[in-house]
Design an enzyme around this catalytic site. Structure first.
Site, PDB file in Angstrom:
ATOM      1  N   TYR A   2     -11.962  -0.782  -0.479  1.00 26.72           N
ATOM      2  CA  TYR A   2     -12.069  -0.313   0.911  1.00 26.72           C
ATOM      3  C   TYR A   2     -10.744   0.216   1.464  1.00 26.72           C
ATOM      4  CZ  TYR A   2      -9.416  -4.170   3.004  1.00 26.72           C
ATOM      5  OH  TYR A   2      -8.399  -5.027   3.374  1.00 26.72           O
ATOM      6  N   ARG A   3      -9.677   0.112   0.679  1.00 26.48           N
ATOM      7  CA  ARG A   3      -8.344   0.452   1.183  1.00 26.48           C
ATOM      8  C   ARG A   3      -7.485   0.812  -0.020  1.00 26.48           C
ATOM      9  NH1 ARG A   3      -5.089  -3.955   4.898  1.00 26.48           N
ATOM     10  NH2 ARG A   3      -3.410  -2.622   5.690  1.00 26.48           N
ATOM     11  N   TYR A  56       0.819  -1.210   0.000  1.00 25.22           N
ATOM     12  CA  TYR A  56       0.000   0.000   0.000  1.00 25.22           C
ATOM     13  C   TYR A  56       0.856   1.265   0.000  1.00 25.22           C
ATOM     14  CZ  TYR A  56      -3.953  -3.029   1.013  1.00 25.22           C
ATOM     15  OH  TYR A  56      -4.917  -4.010   0.944  1.00 25.22           O
TER      16      TYR A  56
END
Length: 513
Positions: A464-465, A91
């Site tokens: 969602y992320r 991420y």
């Protein structure tokens, strides 16, 4: 790597900020050399990572030092990018979304402040990692189990704040947070929930306090810096049972997902269930070249060879059961009844009771084995995840998977997928593996991510992320009311953080264009 200034700050102002940081926390904890900055670049960056380079790193050791740093940042208007341990791999790791931000590294704040056996909670600082907490519980003989994510290198609090998950009954990590201490953008400190009372005896016992519950405001946001948080832990159960299901056919997904979702909704299975493809398992124990060195995506025939040799199915799921012996035994019988007729073979569960060797149990044990997947293509590997939220419907999820698999194959990418089944939803995790040293593969990964984002949004499925390179793109898919939620987030951000110094652009909030 040339020196870099924070956005909107001149050289004189930046030097004044660095001097203020050094006065607050000591010279050795303010890092601005090229070597220091290079060590914080995303190790999986799609390119050289300099588009997310920082201007400096500050590493406080206490809440008072965090307050002092935030006040200096406000005075000079230098943006800070807080990280717990900087291990949010896949991420963006420690790198900021906005080039030039100063990384606020909280890894020195690494104390386990309290563990309460009777009430089954702990109070942690953000630098406490999963291995740290696991070791602390074992060395002090606490009869408590923890939940861990697939990659357990990171911060317990950081993972929960980003809504990460594990695979035990306490695996929805954000739901286990109870009570935070937060430094707000003006440098003041607030405690949420019952901690708002001076000398509270129930800070980690009840989440909501009196009035609005603010804990969610600090999850996946940039509205403050969390410096402490309570985390609920699982009391050691009387018995566990675990099994790995291998479903032989690609289209087994539809019926199996429906069964597993129903068991999850009813809390027969109390954890997030991961239901993954052959490459997901094979990539942690081998490389692509061990199986195939031809062009294009991995053929299904090669996947079938992997399945036979490694004892895998087209879909593979780990199921664990926890509780009193009678409950676990009944649950085992129910799962046998549901799956054995369809699979045509008996299921073999591994049982554990208190007193048995711990390695037989289904407790969460920290591991970094999952990171082996980045070696799949060789070279300097990386991975990128796209995981939209789907409703719990086996046919819908399977049809979506077929469409995504076809697109992976069309562009020549090996299909790596899993379904993570929660209480009422499914995350279809499409992992994108790549070799950073091959520009064509990196470009393909970017193209694939953007296609997946658009395809999911067209079907009403939202991520969602988000990875730091795609935070705005993900935020834009939340389009109801012309982006009403994003406008609300920005209004709250502007009210609490008028100088926009805490992680501008995180999850599309306060993006400076």
């Amino acid at each position: 790597m040339a020196s870099l200034l924070p956005k909107g700050v001149g050289s004189t102002g930046f030097q004044k900020a660095l001097a203020g940081f050094r006065a607050a926390i000591g010279n050795q904890w303010v890092l601005d050399s090229e070597e220091d900055r290079a060590s914080y670049i995303d190790p999986y960056a799609m390119g050289d990572g300099l588009d997310h380079d920082c201007s400096a790193i500050v590493a406080p050791a206490s809440v008072e030092e965090v307050q002092a740093i935030v006040r200096v940042a406000n005075e000079i208007k230098v943006a800070l990018w807080p990280v717990g341990r900087g291990k949010n791999l896949g991420y963006g790791a420690a790198s900021p979304a906005e080039k030039g931000d100063v990384i606020l590294d909280l890894s020195r704040m690494n104390r386990v402040l309290e563990v309460n056996d009777k009430q089954a909670y702990c109070l942690l600082e953000p630098g406490v990692g999963y291995f740290d907490l696991f070791r602390h519980l074992k060395e002090n003989n606490h009869p408590l189990w923890m939940s861990v994510p697939g990659n357990s290198w990171g911060s317990v609090i950081g993972n929960a704040l980003d809504r990460g998950i594990g695979y035990t009954p306490y695996g929805d990590h954000c739901e286990q947070i109870c009570g935070m201490e937060v430094v707000l953008p003006d440098g003041s400190v607030v405690r949420t929930g019952m901690g708002a009372m001076q000398g509270s005896a129930g800070w980690q016992a009840y989440k909501y306090g009196y009035g609005p519950g603010w804990d969610q405001m600090f999850m996946q946001s940039n509205l403050g810096v969390v410096t402490k948080a309570g985390v609920w832990l699982q009391p050691e159960p009387e018995m566990t049972a675990k099994i790995e299901l291998a479903l032989p056919n690609f289209d087994d997904a539809a019926w199996a997902i429906d069964i597993l979702c129903d068991l999850r909704r009813r809390d027969v299975i109390q954890h997030n269930i991961v239901f993954g493809s052959p490459v997901r398992a094979a990539s942690t124990m081998s490389q692509r070249a061990d199986w195939y060195d031809g062009p294009g995506a991995l053929p299904d025939s090669v996947s079938e060879t992997m399945m036979k040799k490694l004892g895998l199915g087209w879909w593979n799921a780990k199921i664990s059961l926890f509780g009193h012996e009678g409950t676990v035994t009944a649950q085992v019988d129910l799962i046998r009844k549901l799956f054995e007729p369809k699979l045509g073979r008996p299921l073999e569960f591994e049982l554990w009771k208190k007193g048995d060797p711990e390695e037989k149990s289904a407790q969460g044990v920290p591991t970094t084995m999952g990171l082996q997947c980045v070696n799949w293509y060789g070279g300097r590997g990386g991975h990128l995840s796209f995981a939209p939220v789907l409703p719990q419907d086996g046919t819908l999820a399977f049809n979506y998977a077929k469409k995504i698999k076809a697109y992976y194959e069309e562009i020549g990418q090996d299909y790596y997928a899993s379904f993570t089944i929660g209480r009422r939803h499914i995350n279809n995790v499409s992992l994108i593996l790549y070799n950073r040293d091959e520009p064509e593969m990196v470009a393909r990964a970017d193209k694939l991510y953007r296609h997946l984002l658009a395809e999911a949004a067209s079907q009403g499925f939202a991520e969602y992320r988000g990875h730091i390179s795609y935070m705005d793109a993900v935020a834009e898919t939340y389009s109801f009311g012309g982006g009403a939620l994003r406008r609300l987030n920005d209004k709250v951000k502007a009210a609490l953080d008028p100088n926009n110094i805490i992680a501008p652009g995180r999850n599309g909030i306060g993006t400076r264009r």
